[in-house]
Design a protein around this motif. Structure first.
Motif, PDB file in Angstrom:
ATOM      1  N   GLN A   1      20.981  32.052 -14.214  1.00  0.00           N
ATOM      2  CA  GLN A   1      20.201  32.589 -13.096  1.00  0.00           C
ATOM      3  C   GLN A   1      18.804  31.996 -13.056  1.00  0.00           C
ATOM      4  O   GLN A   1      18.233  31.790 -11.986  1.00  0.00           O
ATOM      5  CB  GLN A   1      20.140  34.111 -13.200  1.00  0.00           C
ATOM      6  CG  GLN A   1      19.595  34.774 -11.941  1.00  0.00           C
ATOM      7  CD  GLN A   1      19.803  36.272 -11.960  1.00  0.00           C
ATOM      8  OE1 GLN A   1      20.404  36.814 -12.887  1.00  0.00           O
ATOM      9  NE2 GLN A   1      19.320  36.942 -10.923  1.00  0.00           N
TER      10      GLN A   1
ATOM     11  N   ASN B   1      18.401  36.159  -6.250  1.00  0.00           N
ATOM     12  CA  ASN B   1      19.331  37.011  -6.999  1.00  0.00           C
ATOM     13  C   ASN B   1      20.604  37.301  -6.204  1.00  0.00           C
ATOM     14  O   ASN B   1      21.721  37.273  -6.733  1.00  0.00           O
ATOM     15  CB  ASN B   1      18.658  38.326  -7.372  1.00  0.00           C
ATOM     16  CG  ASN B   1      17.528  38.131  -8.356  1.00  0.00           C
ATOM     17  OD1 ASN B   1      17.489  37.143  -9.078  1.00  0.00           O
ATOM     18  ND2 ASN B   1      16.590  39.075  -8.382  1.00  0.00           N
ATOM     19  N   THR B   2      20.417  37.603  -4.898  1.00  0.00           N
ATOM     20  CA  THR B   2      21.568  37.891  -4.051  1.00  0.00           C
ATOM     21  C   THR B   2      22.456  36.668  -3.890  1.00  0.00           C
ATOM     22  O   THR B   2      23.696  36.766  -3.950  1.00  0.00           O
ATOM     23  CB  THR B   2      21.095  38.395  -2.679  1.00  0.00           C
ATOM     24  OG1 THR B   2      20.223  39.514  -2.844  1.00  0.00           O
ATOM     25  CG2 THR B   2      22.273  38.793  -1.818  1.00  0.00           C
TER      26      THR B   2
ATOM     27  N   TYR C   1      22.711  34.097  -5.928  1.00  0.00           N
ATOM     28  CA  TYR C   1      23.357  33.786  -7.201  1.00  0.00           C
ATOM     29  C   TYR C   1      24.560  34.708  -7.439  1.00  0.00           C
ATOM     30  O   TYR C   1      25.629  34.257  -7.879  1.00  0.00           O
ATOM     31  CB  TYR C   1      22.360  33.928  -8.345  1.00  0.00           C
ATOM     32  CG  TYR C   1      22.983  33.708  -9.697  1.00  0.00           C
ATOM     33  CD1 TYR C   1      23.180  32.419 -10.182  1.00  0.00           C
ATOM     34  CD2 TYR C   1      23.374  34.791 -10.482  1.00  0.00           C
ATOM     35  CE1 TYR C   1      23.768  32.217 -11.416  1.00  0.00           C
ATOM     36  CE2 TYR C   1      23.960  34.593 -11.719  1.00  0.00           C
ATOM     37  CZ  TYR C   1      24.154  33.307 -12.184  1.00  0.00           C
ATOM     38  OH  TYR C   1      24.745  33.102 -13.403  1.00  0.00           O
ATOM     39  N   ASP C   2      24.395  35.998  -7.140  1.00  0.00           N
ATOM     40  CA  ASP C   2      25.492  36.943  -7.329  1.00  0.00           C
ATOM     41  C   ASP C   2      26.643  36.633  -6.382  1.00  0.00           C
ATOM     42  O   ASP C   2      27.811  36.872  -6.707  1.00  0.00           O
ATOM     43  CB  ASP C   2      24.989  38.366  -7.115  1.00  0.00           C
ATOM     44  CG  ASP C   2      26.059  39.402  -7.377  1.00  0.00           C
ATOM     45  OD1 ASP C   2      26.444  39.563  -8.552  1.00  0.00           O
ATOM     46  OD2 ASP C   2      26.534  40.046  -6.417  1.00  0.00           O
TER      47      ASP C   2
ATOM     48  N   PRO D   1      29.873  35.450  -9.034  1.00  0.00           N
ATOM     49  CA  PRO D   1      30.086  36.870  -9.329  1.00  0.00           C
ATOM     50  C   PRO D   1      30.363  37.122 -10.804  1.00  0.00           C
ATOM     51  O   PRO D   1      30.048  38.184 -11.330  1.00  0.00           O
ATOM     52  CB  PRO D   1      31.287  37.242  -8.458  1.00  0.00           C
ATOM     53  CG  PRO D   1      31.959  35.939  -8.166  1.00  0.00           C
ATOM     54  CD  PRO D   1      30.891  34.913  -8.125  1.00  0.00           C
TER      55      PRO D   1
END
Length: 270
Positions: free
Chosen positions: A48, A62-63, A65-66, A70
């Motif tokens: 990350q 962050n969003t 990357y997620d 996942p």
């Protein structure tokens, strides 16, 4: 679990495996576990932190990357290695169960009494345990390859991904850290997993073919014994039938009837 206990389990798996099983064990613990521990973990590192987007919007990196990652490759491979090695320990535990039964049987009936000719020989229930462990390992490998392909849409890692998920203000460009190294290790781990699947399938075919050949040999041996027994019986019957009945001493006054004379023309009363 300490290293000595783990080493004992591995030596047990290697001892009771076929040639294909020993090759599989070498591939798993040399080309997968060691590569995973020594190199792959360092290449991924803090993923990350290395995931960089061309925006300062809070929450956007962050969003994104997620969304694209996942679950990490490295954590997915860790789960895969754990699950794929567990079925092999089923064979070791089954052999340990046989050893315990053999020990109790000898303690009860004497040292010369044997419950199994060889507790580690793959016959009976142990054969089925070993075969089921191969099916479990093959199924686990296939499932994790499918999950890896489904989660990331392919085994290829791009250098650049475009993200337009809220709270990103618009479509932003995000860059993956060490994409070439990660792609190389991904292909390597996928190739090693595919090779392990091939080894498991070959071992399944080998075990089933060997079992069928053993059954065919038993059937042929049984038929040969039945044929020899029938032949000896026919020879004995022919030997007894070839003996002529010329004269049979009967009690005085006894007269043979017509049926007896028909079956034995030379039969006479003394």
């Amino acid at each position: 679990m300490d290293w000595k206990m783990f080493q004992a389990l591995l030596s047990g798996v290697n001892k009771y495996s076929t040639a294909f099983g020993r090759i599989w064990l070498s591939v798993v613990f040399v080309f997968r576990v060691l590569v995973y521990v020594v190199a792959a973990e360092r290449v991924w590192g803090d993923e990350q932190k290395d995931f960089d987007c061309n925006t300062k919007q809070p929450g956007c990196p962050n969003t994104c990357y997620d969304h694209f990652f996942p679950i990490s490759h490295i954590r997915l491979w860790a789960l895969q290695l754990i699950f794929v090695t567990c079925p092999s320990f089923m064979v070791v535990m089954h052999v340990a169960y046989r050893d315990d039964r053999e020990r109790k049987h000898r303690a009860k009936y004497g040292e010369d009494a044997k419950l199994y000719n060889n507790t580690g020989k793959k016959h009976g229930g142990l054969w089925w345990t070993y075969l089921l462990s191969l099916f479990f390992k093959t199924g686990i490998e296939v499932v994790f390859l499918y999950l890896l392909h489904m989660i990331y849409d392919s085994f290829y890692l791009p250098k650049l991904v475009k993200c337009d998920i809220k709270p990103c203000p618009n479509q932003v460009d995000c860059y993956i850290g060490h994409p070439t190294e990660k792609k190389v290790f991904t292909y390597f781990m996928v190739g090693a997993s595919a090779f392990c699947i091939v080894l498991n399938v070959c071992e399944i075919i080998y075990l089933i073919a060997k079992r069928i050949a053993r059954i065919v040999r038993k059937i042929k041996s049984r038929d040969r014994l039945v044929t020899l027994h029938q032949r000896y019986a026919d020879d004995d019957r022919g030997r007894y039938q070839s003996v002529p009945m010329k004269r049979l001493d009967l009690k005085p006054g006894y007269k043979p009837n017509d049926d007896m004379r028909a079956s034995a023309p030379n039969l006479t009363a003394s």
